[in-house]
Write an enzyme that holds these catalytic residues in place. Structure first.
Site, short mmCIF file in Angstrom:
data_model
loop_
_atom_site.label_atom_id
_atom_site.label_comp_id
_atom_site.label_asym_id
_atom_site.label_seq_id
_atom_site.Cartn_x
_atom_site.Cartn_y
_atom_site.Cartn_z
N HIS A 65 -45.39 71.50 3.28
CA HIS A 65 -44.79 72.09 4.48
C HIS A 65 -43.35 72.56 4.22
O HIS A 65 -42.85 73.42 4.94
CB HIS A 65 -44.85 71.10 5.64
CG HIS A 65 -44.63 71.74 6.97
ND1 HIS A 65 -45.54 72.59 7.56
CD2 HIS A 65 -43.57 71.68 7.83
CE1 HIS A 65 -45.07 73.01 8.72
NE2 HIS A 65 -43.88 72.48 8.90
N ARG B 32 -42.88 76.26 4.04
CA ARG B 32 -42.74 76.96 5.33
C ARG B 32 -41.27 76.91 5.78
O ARG B 32 -40.71 77.92 6.20
CB ARG B 32 -43.67 76.31 6.37
CG ARG B 32 -43.64 76.96 7.73
CD ARG B 32 -44.80 76.46 8.58
NE ARG B 32 -44.63 76.81 9.97
CZ ARG B 32 -44.86 78.01 10.49
NH1 ARG B 32 -45.30 78.99 9.71
NH2 ARG B 32 -44.69 78.24 11.77
N TYR C 225 -33.25 76.32 12.58
CA TYR C 225 -32.83 76.92 11.32
C TYR C 225 -31.49 77.65 11.45
O TYR C 225 -30.94 78.09 10.45
CB TYR C 225 -33.90 77.90 10.83
CG TYR C 225 -35.22 77.23 10.59
CD1 TYR C 225 -35.51 76.65 9.37
CD2 TYR C 225 -36.18 77.15 11.60
CE1 TYR C 225 -36.71 76.00 9.15
CE2 TYR C 225 -37.39 76.51 11.39
CZ TYR C 225 -37.65 75.94 10.16
OH TYR C 225 -38.83 75.30 9.95
#
Length: 186
Positions: A134, A137, A169
């Site tokens: 993950h 990603r 992010y």
């Protein structure tokens, strides 16, 4: 006691928070170098598209279009949100697809989800890196934000249900914001 006296009391909100983990470009090279060619191509596809594990495994050759990769929700292979999205091509994604492209229905060989995750952890350990599949990603989203792509665009490409998920992010773009706001004055 017939009923819990605290049944209507909500538990405290979880206040732990940390930035999403991601790999640097140098770490990705180490990962690819520590992997066999098939795995390296799969990891490169994940890092250059941000596809979830299940989306990678369910990716069909018919979903590869000139505009990019269509991540489609179908019976038996539903996306997390239940909605389709377009992931535009990157050079890295094109290279990965070119080395993975099969004559069959699916882009990746048929493998169980857990086996793919275990293979990633094994390759990451071999490259002396932490993380899970993950993280690829997170890597894609993080590098998009650091390159200055608008959060709304990152949300759409990633298939996030809300902009709040994508905003995790946003802290990564500090240099970008500093450059843009450095000369700003009122």
């Amino acid at each position: 006691i017939q009923a819990s006296p605290i049944r209507h009391v909500r538990p405290p909100k979880d206040t732990t928070d940390a930035p999403p983990p991601f790999y640097t470009a140098d770490e990705l090279v180490r990962l690819y170098d520590a992997s066999n060619s098939l795995h390296a191509s799969i990891w490169q596809l994940g890092a250059n598209t941000g596809l979830r594990r299940r989306e990678l495994l369910q990716l069909r050759t018919e979903d590869l279009k000139e505009q990019g990769i269509y991540v489609v929700s179908r019976d038996g292979s539903r996306t997390k949100s239940g909605k389709w999205r377009l992931v535009p091509w990157t050079d890295g994604a094109r290279r990965a697809i070119a080395s993975l492209r099969s004559e069959g229905e699916f882009v990746l060989p048929r493998i169980h989800q857990a086996s793919l995750s275990r293979a990633f952890v094994t390759d990451a350990k071999r490259a002396n890196l932490p993380g899970s599949l993950h993280w690829l990603r997170h890597t894609y989203a993080s590098h998009l934000v650091m390159a200055g792509f608008p959060l709304r665009m990152v949300q759409q490409v990633m298939g996030h249900s809300t902009i709040a998920v994508t905003e995790r992010y946003a802290h990564l773009s500090e240099d970008y914001m500093r450059e843009r706001l450095g000369g700003f004055s009122l």
